[in-house]
Design a protein around this motif. Sequence first.
Motif, PDB file in Angstrom:
ATOM      1  N   THR A  14       0.845  -0.935   0.221  1.00 43.05           N
ATOM      2  CA  THR A  14      -0.192  -0.009   0.249  1.00 43.05           C
ATOM      3  C   THR A  14       1.006   1.101  -0.474  1.00 43.05           C
ATOM      4  O   THR A  14       1.769   1.503   0.612  1.00 43.05           O
ATOM      5  N   GLY A  15       0.526   2.318  -0.485  1.00 42.38           N
ATOM      6  CA  GLY A  15       0.908   3.649  -0.671  1.00 42.38           C
ATOM      7  C   GLY A  15       2.770   3.730  -1.368  1.00 42.38           C
ATOM      8  O   GLY A  15       3.497   4.192  -0.587  1.00 42.38           O
ATOM      9  N   ILE A  16       2.419   2.695  -2.502  1.00 43.38           N
ATOM     10  CA  ILE A  16       4.096   2.886  -3.063  1.00 43.38           C
ATOM     11  C   ILE A  16       3.343   4.683  -4.140  1.00 43.38           C
ATOM     12  O   ILE A  16       2.798   4.612  -4.883  1.00 43.38           O
ATOM     13  N   ARG A  17       4.737   5.293  -3.625  1.00 41.21           N
ATOM     14  CA  ARG A  17       5.136   6.644  -4.314  1.00 41.21           C
ATOM     15  C   ARG A  17       6.367   7.037  -4.976  1.00 41.21           C
ATOM     16  O   ARG A  17       7.562   6.913  -4.074  1.00 41.21           O
ATOM     17  N   VAL A  18       6.463   7.413  -6.351  1.00 47.47           N
ATOM     18  CA  VAL A  18       7.889   7.038  -6.858  1.00 47.47           C
ATOM     19  C   VAL A  18       8.153   8.872  -7.148  1.00 47.47           C
ATOM     20  O   VAL A  18       7.126   9.642  -7.510  1.00 47.47           O
ATOM     21  N   GLY A  19       8.851   9.860  -6.599  1.00 49.04           N
ATOM     22  CA  GLY A  19       9.379  10.902  -6.627  1.00 49.04           C
ATOM     23  C   GLY A  19      10.164  11.193  -7.508  1.00 49.04           C
ATOM     24  O   GLY A  19      11.175  10.510  -7.210  1.00 49.04           O
ATOM     25  N   LEU A  20      10.409  12.456  -9.028  1.00 46.06           N
ATOM     26  CA  LEU A  20      10.947  12.155  -9.612  1.00 46.06           C
ATOM     27  C   LEU A  20      11.594  13.886 -10.259  1.00 46.06           C
ATOM     28  O   LEU A  20      12.981  14.527 -10.776  1.00 46.06           O
ATOM     29  N   LEU A  26      11.904   7.083  -3.157  1.00 43.08           N
ATOM     30  CA  LEU A  26      10.714   5.689  -3.753  1.00 43.08           C
ATOM     31  C   LEU A  26      10.240   5.960  -1.908  1.00 43.08           C
ATOM     32  O   LEU A  26      11.392   5.968  -1.361  1.00 43.08           O
ATOM     33  N   CYS A  27       9.077   6.187  -1.794  1.00 38.79           N
ATOM     34  CA  CYS A  27       8.271   5.785  -0.475  1.00 38.79           C
ATOM     35  C   CYS A  27       7.212   5.264  -0.964  1.00 38.79           C
ATOM     36  O   CYS A  27       6.668   4.600  -1.890  1.00 38.79           O
ATOM     37  N   VAL A  28       8.050   3.879   0.639  1.00 37.91           N
ATOM     38  CA  VAL A  28       6.139   2.978   0.797  1.00 37.91           C
ATOM     39  C   VAL A  28       5.623   3.112   1.887  1.00 37.91           C
ATOM     40  O   VAL A  28       6.296   3.119   2.686  1.00 37.91           O
ATOM     41  N   GLY A  29       4.565   3.734   1.880  1.00 36.28           N
ATOM     42  CA  GLY A  29       4.292   3.760   2.960  1.00 36.28           C
ATOM     43  C   GLY A  29       4.646   4.866   3.437  1.00 36.28           C
ATOM     44  O   GLY A  29       4.738   6.097   3.133  1.00 36.28           O
ATOM     45  N   SER A  32      10.565   6.008   3.703  1.00 31.52           N
ATOM     46  CA  SER A  32      12.139   6.414   2.165  1.00 31.52           C
ATOM     47  C   SER A  32      12.775   4.726   2.276  1.00 31.52           C
ATOM     48  O   SER A  32      13.150   4.683   2.759  1.00 31.52           O
ATOM     49  N   ALA A  33      12.360   4.727   0.968  1.00 34.88           N
ATOM     50  CA  ALA A  33      13.136   3.081   0.635  1.00 34.88           C
ATOM     51  C   ALA A  33      14.484   3.498  -0.179  1.00 34.88           C
ATOM     52  O   ALA A  33      14.096   3.986  -1.516  1.00 34.88           O
ATOM     53  N   PRO A  34      15.572   3.414  -0.045  1.00 39.51           N
ATOM     54  CA  PRO A  34      16.795   3.244  -0.735  1.00 39.51           C
ATOM     55  C   PRO A  34      16.739   2.335  -2.730  1.00 39.51           C
ATOM     56  O   PRO A  34      16.469   1.222  -1.799  1.00 39.51           O
ATOM     57  N   VAL A  35      17.079   3.169  -3.552  1.00 36.29           N
ATOM     58  CA  VAL A  35      16.640   2.351  -4.975  1.00 36.29           C
ATOM     59  C   VAL A  35      18.813   2.660  -5.542  1.00 36.29           C
ATOM     60  O   VAL A  35      18.990   4.192  -5.228  1.00 36.29           O
ATOM     61  N   PRO A  36      19.107   1.396  -5.791  1.00 41.85           N
ATOM     62  CA  PRO A  36      20.301   1.628  -6.881  1.00 41.85           C
ATOM     63  C   PRO A  36      20.215   2.321  -8.111  1.00 41.85           C
ATOM     64  O   PRO A  36      18.912   2.221  -8.333  1.00 41.85           O
ATOM     65  N   LEU A  37      20.895   2.872  -8.330  1.00 41.10           N
ATOM     66  CA  LEU A  37      21.457   4.177  -9.195  1.00 41.10           C
ATOM     67  C   LEU A  37      20.762   3.520 -10.156  1.00 41.10           C
ATOM     68  O   LEU A  37      20.100   4.122 -10.973  1.00 41.10           O
TER      69      LEU A  37
END
Length: 269
Positions: A14-20, A26-29, A32-37
């Motif tokens: 629930t509640g996944i949001r991608v900010g560009l 990347l926010c999950v609920g 903030s979730a770390p994402v490799p480049l």
Amino acid sequence: MTSVPAHDPGMLTTGIRVGLLDGFRLCVGQRSAPVPLAAQRLVALLALWDRDVARCEVSGTLWPEANQAQANGCLRTALWRLRRTERTLVIATPTHLGLCPAVRTDTDETIAYARRLLEPADRCDGHPLHPQPLLGVLLPGWYDDWVVFERERLRQLTLHALESLADRLLDAGRFGTATDAAYGAIRADPLRESAHRTLIRVHLAEGNAHEALRTYRSYVDLLQRELGIGPSMQLTSLIRPVLPREPRHSGACQPAGPADARLMYARSI
């Protein structure tokens, strides 16, 4: 094209949001979730293209200097790393990739708001009229060709939307926020004349002739300095009614100084 299948709603976080805008997020609920480049670039491409994309097109776009086999290997690695962070974010088939339809992105929200502002009949009910959602920069510091193209496309859309928003706010008598919206467009493109015209109209509507003249003269100087040209007739016609009258002097004419020359130039066009 083979469509990416619908995802099982029961498996969706629930509640996944991608900010560009102004950087990747990347926010999950609430976290903030770390994402490799490499995985960030994959998510960003799918979010911006907003369609099911063939795997070969994705890999060729993200790793254009690699051969097809190497690019496909890089794509598989990026997908594996992404699934370790959030396995429901991207839906994959053997041939295509797509962002899960339930994922929200700030770019989609900004584009939807901008398009509503550009529709004269849309009153934007339920959405506060404010420039802030239109001020972000798409993935600053990313220089891939596909990012540069999308950044400029979004910039042009938001510039028009900021000017439209300023006009709406001006009609509503909200001069302060209208000024903020006009300055937002000028900040994004300092040489954009239509943005300066919008700001001058706001100043004139408030009765601030001095501010309107100052904005006009500053822009005239910028145009001359950067492009070696003068303003359009639209702009000079807008400001002409508040130009101060030239005083009458008796006796010999004196050489004009720089400030006098600018005023004479403004009067002559």
